[in-house]
Design a protein around this motif. Structure first.
Motif, PDB file in Angstrom:
ATOM      1  N   LYS A   1     -12.461  52.209  98.702  1.00 26.83           N
ATOM      2  CA  LYS A   1     -11.392  51.819  97.788  1.00 26.83           C
ATOM      3  C   LYS A   1     -11.796  50.601  96.956  1.00 26.83           C
ATOM      4  CE  LYS A   1      -7.598  53.597 100.616  1.00 26.83           C
ATOM      5  NZ  LYS A   1      -6.391  53.250 101.419  1.00 26.83           N
ATOM      6  N   ALA A   2     -12.453  49.621  97.610  1.00 29.12           N
ATOM      7  CA  ALA A   2     -12.891  48.428  96.869  1.00 29.12           C
ATOM      8  C   ALA A   2     -13.913  48.801  95.799  1.00 29.12           C
ATOM      9  CB  ALA A   2     -13.474  47.400  97.833  1.00 29.12           C
ATOM     10  N   ILE A   3     -14.849  49.707  96.138  1.00 23.95           N
ATOM     11  CA  ILE A   3     -15.852  50.127  95.156  1.00 23.95           C
ATOM     12  C   ILE A   3     -15.198  50.843  93.983  1.00 23.95           C
ATOM     13  CG2 ILE A   3     -17.821  51.659  94.804  1.00 23.95           C
ATOM     14  CD1 ILE A   3     -18.670  51.033  97.670  1.00 23.95           C
ATOM     15  N   VAL A   4     -14.235  51.695  94.268  1.00 20.59           N
ATOM     16  CA  VAL A   4     -13.546  52.425  93.192  1.00 20.59           C
ATOM     17  C   VAL A   4     -12.780  51.463  92.287  1.00 20.59           C
ATOM     18  CG1 VAL A   4     -11.703  54.072  92.716  1.00 20.59           C
ATOM     19  CG2 VAL A   4     -13.412  54.587  94.443  1.00 20.59           C
ATOM     20  N   LEU A   5     -12.101  50.498  92.885  1.00 15.29           N
ATOM     21  CA  LEU A   5     -11.337  49.536  92.072  1.00 15.29           C
ATOM     22  C   LEU A   5     -12.263  48.673  91.224  1.00 15.29           C
ATOM     23  CD1 LEU A   5      -8.611  48.423  94.659  1.00 15.29           C
ATOM     24  CD2 LEU A   5      -8.338  49.955  92.702  1.00 15.29           C
ATOM     25  N   ILE A   6     -13.376  48.210  91.832  1.00 13.92           N
ATOM     26  CA  ILE A   6     -14.316  47.387  91.061  1.00 13.92           C
ATOM     27  C   ILE A   6     -14.932  48.198  89.926  1.00 13.92           C
ATOM     28  CG2 ILE A   6     -16.495  46.134  91.187  1.00 13.92           C
ATOM     29  CD1 ILE A   6     -15.722  45.315  94.018  1.00 13.92           C
ATOM     30  N   GLY A   7     -15.324  49.443  90.188  1.00 15.50           N
ATOM     31  CA  GLY A   7     -15.895  50.285  89.132  1.00 15.50           C
ATOM     32  C   GLY A   7     -14.914  50.552  88.006  1.00 15.50           C
TER      33      GLY A   7
ATOM     34  N   ALA B   1     -14.619  47.425  85.949  1.00 17.02           N
ATOM     35  CA  ALA B   1     -15.797  47.228  85.092  1.00 17.02           C
ATOM     36  C   ALA B   1     -15.768  48.159  83.892  1.00 17.02           C
ATOM     37  CB  ALA B   1     -17.078  47.438  85.903  1.00 17.02           C
ATOM     38  N   LEU B   2     -15.362  49.421  84.112  1.00 16.60           N
ATOM     39  CA  LEU B   2     -15.263  50.355  82.984  1.00 16.60           C
ATOM     40  C   LEU B   2     -14.211  49.912  81.981  1.00 16.60           C
ATOM     41  CD1 LEU B   2     -15.584  53.801  84.803  1.00 16.60           C
ATOM     42  CD2 LEU B   2     -17.280  52.666  83.351  1.00 16.60           C
ATOM     43  N   LEU B   3     -13.067  49.453  82.483  1.00 21.72           N
ATOM     44  CA  LEU B   3     -12.036  48.976  81.568  1.00 21.72           C
ATOM     45  C   LEU B   3     -12.498  47.758  80.780  1.00 21.72           C
ATOM     46  CD1 LEU B   3      -8.836  49.361  83.795  1.00 21.72           C
ATOM     47  CD2 LEU B   3      -9.532  50.784  81.857  1.00 21.72           C
ATOM     48  N   LEU B   4     -13.198  46.821  81.438  1.00 24.91           N
ATOM     49  CA  LEU B   4     -13.689  45.635  80.744  1.00 24.91           C
ATOM     50  C   LEU B   4     -14.740  46.009  79.691  1.00 24.91           C
ATOM     51  CD1 LEU B   4     -13.745  42.569  80.480  1.00 24.91           C
ATOM     52  CD2 LEU B   4     -15.472  42.493  82.289  1.00 24.91           C
TER      53      LEU B   4
END
Length: 531
Positions: free
Chosen positions: A24-30, A33-36
């Motif tokens: 879940k943490a990896i999905v949220l961080i990814g 990053a895509l949104l940024l």
């Protein structure tokens, strides 16, 4: 449509809920990053491209232009220490026209011919001359600023008044102060261009009376005096020596290899400007004379003297002596004057400065490289390549001596050590990168193995709980009705058991996901209570 969207969202939610905490943490961080990255790309694409609106502006004009841009709502940026204003590229010309209609910028033009617009018939002569001088200074400054690497230029003219009844007029002079871009300097040809530009723009201005200086106070122009002439001559001598040395050195490098020879050239150039006039007279004996005059005299007479008669010559002797024969005598004279044509040839010969007066070349070759060479052949080749003239006093010396290689060897050792250090650093970086990648892979493998083990334990615990609940349900289940047929009752019982097992399994999975600690405590209690 709404049901499909709801079902898709439900599937995504269930999939995300099935992830572990690390996943879940990896999905949220990814996702973050895509949104940024998308936001930065959109912002970069939406940012307009800026172009200079005005450059090298005075502070007062920059403030007035900024106020007007704020009033019009035009976006801008300020660069070059506040002297340059940038606006969106598509709005440059429209904004410039709008500002020009309001008289902006007002003083950044450094004067110019617009100063003459306000003159009238009542303007005094002094005011006219002053405005003309200021206008010429402003126009020359703007012209010089148009050159590359020049940010600001200030021109001052000294134009003396014309004297009507004076034989000699005071000469006009000019001074130019330039400020170049940081890290750049004016080349001599650029300085000469500025000098001749100013001199050609002012009537009667001698280029020698134009002074150019930079912002640091260094004078860039040189007088045509001893210092300036010596500097120019030294530069020409150095250029000639460098050109001859490079020609010889390039061939020697191909012959003995780079670093195995050295060449030195010393030249004396003649900078005297001489002018010779030669006049030659020639005559052709076969050519007809321009004019010819012939005179003749004849005399005859009688006398009583019977002696000798004649004409006294230049030496005092008697010429044309005639013996008197009785009383008769005679005299005759003839002279011819002839003007012959004479051809004359006048030749004017002017020697340009910079001729070679003498040249001396010295060549040194490493004895290790010159062992298989003939120094006499090299000497003759240098004489032919450089145009050595022994009658002029030129000399050539070719020698073979051992070179000192200690500095080159030390430098090569340092280069080898630096290369080895760089290789070691690259190897260490590679090892570090491989170790980091291996550590990451091990962590990922450990997380996957742990998650797989946890899933197996959860599945095993769920199966055990289902089995226990099934047993308890079977003990508490009522007796089937006697009136039902055995086959029908068996099918109904199996269907009920399957649906009940499936429902219980889903409920237990949800319960384990929501309350893993309570389920673990329940399992520990059952395991303790087992016989």
């Amino acid at each position: 449509m709404k049901q499909n969207i709801t079902a898709a969202l439900g599937r995504y939610r269930d999939t995300f809920s099935a992830f572990s905490t690390a996943q879940k943490a990896i999905v949220l961080i990814g996702a973050g990053a895509l949104l940024l990255a998308g936001f930065m790309v959109f912002r970069w694409a939406a940012t307009p491209s800026y172009a200079p609106l005005y450059a090298n502006m005075a502070s007062a004009d920059a403030a007035a232009v900024i106020d007007e841009l704020d009033a019009q709502g035009v976006k801008y940026t300020i660069t070059n220490n506040g002297s340059t204003i940038m606006v969106p590229k598509d709005d440059v010309y429209a904004t410039r026209i709008a500002l020009s209609g309001k008289g902006l910028p007002s003083s950044s033009s450094n004067g110019g011919y617009e100063l003459l617009d306000g003159q009238s018939f009542t303007t005094g002569e002094f005011k006219q001359q002053t405005d003309f001088k200021r206008a010429m200074e402003g126009e020359l400054a703007k012209t010089i600023e148009a050159m590359d690497s020049i940010n600001t230029a200030v021109v001052h003219l000294a134009l003396p008044a014309q004297r009507v009844f004076a034989d000699e007029q005071d000469p006009a002079t000019a001074s130019v102060l330039v400020k170049t871009s940081p890290g750049t300097s004016l080349a001599p040809q650029n300085v000469q261009a500025i000098v001749h530009l100013v001199a050609s723009s002012i009537e009667g201005l001698d280029p020698a009376r134009v002074t150019v200086a930079d912002a640091s106070g260094q004078v860039l122009t040189t007088d045509d005096s001893v210092t300036g002439a010596a500097s120019t001559r030294n530069q020409q001598v150095q250029e000639f020596e460098t050109r001859m040395r490079n020609q010889v050195q390039a061939t020697l490098d191909r012959l003995v290899g780079p670093g195995n020879s050295t060449v030195q050239v010393t030249a004396n150039l003649n900078f005297d400007n001489t002018r010779t006039e030669t006049r030659t007279y020639t005559s052709d004996p076969d050519q007809a004379p321009l004019s010819e005059t012939t005179q003749s005299e004849t005399y005859t007479g009688t006398g009583n003297d019977t002696g000798a008669t004649g004409v006294v010559g230049p030496d005092g002797q008697m010429e044309n002596l005639t013996e008197g024969e009785g009383n008769n005598s005679s005299y005759s004279k003839e002279s011819t004057t002839r003007d012959n044509a004479v051809n004359s040839t006048t030749e004017f010969r002017e020697t340009a400065p910079g001729g070679v007066q003498s040249m001396h070349v010295g060549v040194m070759i490493d004895n290790r490289a010159a062992m298989a060479l003939d120094t006499n052949e090299i000497n003759q080749w240098v004489v032919a390549a450089t145009g050595i003239d022994a009658e002029r006093g030129d000399t050539v010396r070719v020698s073979a001596m051992p070179f000192d290689r200690s500095a080159e060897e030390a430098m090569q050792a340092e280069l080898d050590a630096a290369a080895a250090a760089d290789a070691a650093d690259r190897r260490n970086d590679l090892i570090r990168d491989v170790a980091l990648v291996g550590a990451v892979l091990l962590l990922v493998a450990f997380a996957f193995w742990r998650e797989r083990r946890r899933s197996k334990e959860r599945a095993r615990a769920t199966s055990y709980v289902v089995e226990q609940l099934r047993n308890e349900t079977a003990l508490a289940a009522p007796e089937p009705a006697p009136e039902m047929e055995p086959a029908t009752a068996l099918l109904a019982l199996e269907a009920n058991e399957a649906s009940e097992n499936e429902r219980l399994q889903h409920e237990l999975i949800d319960l384990v996901e929501r309350q893993p600690e309570d389920v673990a405590a329940l399992l520990r209690g059952w395991l303790v209570d087992r016989p």
